[in-house]
Design an enzyme around this catalytic site. Structure first.
Site, PDB file in Angstrom:
ATOM      1  CE  LYS A 134      -8.974   0.960   2.394  1.00 36.30           C
ATOM      2  NZ  LYS A 134      -8.041   1.321   3.489  1.00 36.30           N
ATOM      3  CD  GLU A 137      -2.724   1.145   2.557  1.00 37.00           C
ATOM      4  OE1 GLU A 137      -3.688   1.919   2.627  1.00 37.00           O
ATOM      5  OE2 GLU A 137      -2.435   0.343   3.477  1.00 37.00           O
ATOM      6  CB  CYS A 150      -5.469  -1.350   4.259  1.00 38.37           C
ATOM      7  SG  CYS A 150      -5.182  -1.154   6.044  1.00 38.37           S
TER       8      CYS A 150
END
Length: 508
Positions: free
Chosen positions: A333, A272, A385
């Site tokens: 995301k 990330e 994540c």
């Protein structure tokens, strides 16, 4: 029900036991892996609550939640204190509010349990698993959700693992709670001198646990015999310098150096925001990567994205992941972390304390129904994540993919148990979907997880290193991918309606 009917009559002892029961659940998860304590915790909760007056059940549930989240999720203190430029007293206070707020979900669920079941002990026992499951589900979506510390997650290493591809994590949780219920009920029935009913109740509680290993031997998806060579770089970049302009070049050099011997691998994964520049500023880095990659190699990296969004009708930032080389695609995301990636009520909170002004805490949520990334002929669904914690979200998106990838930067949580729990959650998602999952992180735990949720290979935390291994594409769907959590949720709802609408014969 009078006070003399409460199994644990002493209020202080009951308080201590409820806190202990909640904290005991933390021991079922990584790094402890004592999954067998789940039913024990449930039985202990029932011992303290099943005959409590309805008005006292909210407090009882809140104490259980306080024990669970106080022991299992208080690692947020590290990100608030160490990386959020917040004083120790303020960090402690904010962590306490976080834990106490999460515990409200248990409090409300237990309050609803009392209201629905009223004074009937039999009705309370029958309703308890349904209330628990629905409480977990609500916690997983309300106010963006906190789908963490579900009892079923620990069963990725337990006998109920075989149920995960069929009913998902909520189904595994259901059987954990059902066994805890049967332990309590069997003991109580034995006390009432009803040994046959007691034995039948205990046997019913254990049935799903006995069926689990047989289900785990079933292959729901078809895993390719052709391996995919994988290299995942773990840069171990200190969180305090992550967004420091003076250290941006150093971070890129670190990842290029870790990749030096692996440009020919089929799939190369950086974690990330491994590139701490927006994609419109990273052109020279992309050109260098493209020049080094082998003709059949794909590099996938986390990178912030900045540009004009037609959907939002404005310029915005996204936390993103993209493919380079023999691949293509960009994913933004969707499940953002409150305060970490966006600040709720920011017009009032920005500037109050350092924690509300963390670097890169102004991302926008990506659109729904995004296409997977492509690496050669392999379709890869990425999760960034926190997204991997959402079971139905992962299962739905995995339908269009042959392989799963999750990237993360768990440096926010130091050497706490948080990153270890995060890896365990990713393992459960691989098991639910019957697909390999490659997990790339900044400082650990970086791993390749097989379709049964087992770690094929990993590297130690807190080291700058490269993980090398093999993954395999998979086709087909597990039952859980086809239905999501709806069968379990529907069963819970039907149970509530059935038990509420009928006269239940008393057993007390």
């Amino acid at each position: 029900m009078g006070r003399d009917s409460i199994p644990v009559a002493n209020r202080w002892l009951s308080t201590a036991l409820l806190l202990l029961a909640g904290a005991t659940q933390t021991l079922t998860f990584a790094p402890f892996h004592w999954w067998w304590l789940g039913p024990v915790s449930v039985a202990l909760i029932l011992l303290c609550t099943v005959t409590l007056p309805a008005e006292r059940l909210f407090r009882a549930g809140w104490l259980v939640g306080l024990g669970l989240f106080g022991s299992g999720a208080s690692w947020v203190y590290i990100s608030i204190s160490q990386f959020g430029n917040t004083s120790i007293p303020a960090s402690i206070l904010m962590t306490a509010f976080f834990v106490a707020g999460l515990a409200l979900f248990h409090g409300i669920a237990f309050w609803a349990w009392g209201k629905l079941a009223q004074v009937s002990k039999t009705r309370r026992l029958l309703l308890f698993p349904a209330i628990w499951i629905l409480g977990d589900w609500v916690r997983g979506w309300l106010l963006t959700g906190f789908p963490w510390l579900y009892l079923g997650t620990a069963q990725v290493d337990g006998p109920l693992a075989g149920w995960a591809p069929v009913l998902g994590v909520h189904g595994a949780t259901l059987w954990v709670v059902a066994l805890g219920l049967s332990l309590y009920a069997a003991a109580w029935l034995l006390q009432q001198k009803r040994p046959k009913v007691s034995l039948a109740t205990l046997a019913a509680g254990f049935l799903p646990w006995l069926a689990g290993p047989a289900l785990n031997a079933t292959s729901w998806t078809q895993v390719s015999a052709t391996p995919i060579s994988v290299a995942t770089m773990q840069g171990n970049v200190p969180q305090l310098i992550k967004w420091d302009p003076d250290h941006l070049k150093q971070q890129i050099v670190t990842y290029l150096g870790l990749t030096e011997d692996d440009w020919q691998q089929d799939l190369i994964l950086w974690p990330e925001t491994a590139i701490p520049l927006t994609q419109d500023q990273a052109g020279p880095i992309f050109d260098h990567i493209e020049s080094r990659l082998g003709p059949d190699s794909t590099l996938i990296t986390g990178i912030p994205w900045y540009g004009f969004s037609d959907r939002l009708e404005d310029f915005t930032f996204h936390n993103s992941i993209m493919a380079l080389g023999n691949g293509e695609g960009m994913y933004h995301k969707q499940k953002l972390v409150p305060f970490g990636e966006y600040v709720p009520l920011q017009q009032w909170l920005r500037g109050l304390i350092g924690f509300f002004d963390l670097p890169m805490s102004d991302f926008s949520r990506g659109p729904q129904h995004q296409s997977p990334l492509v690496a050669g002929a392999i379709r890869i669904m990425p999760y960034i994540c926190y997204e991997v914690a959402y079971p139905d979200f992962v299962a739905m998106n995995a339908r269009a993919a042959d392989l799963l990838v999750t990237i993360s930067n768990d440096g926010w949580f130091g050497d706490s148990i948080g990153p270890l729990q995060h890896l365990q959650i990713a393992r459960m998602r691989a098991l639910e979907t019957g697909r390999y999952m490659i997990r790339g992180t900044n400082n650990g735990l970086t791993a390749i997880i097989d379709e049964k949720g087992q770690i094929a290979t990993s590297v130690p935390q807190f080291t700058a290193t490269t993980l090398r291994g093999e993954a395999r594409a998979a086709t087909g769907s597990t039952p859980y991918m086809a239905t999501g959590s709806w069968p379990v949720l529907t069963l819970a709802a039907i149970l509530i309606v059935f038990v509420r609408e009928r006269e239940i014969p008393a057993i007390s």
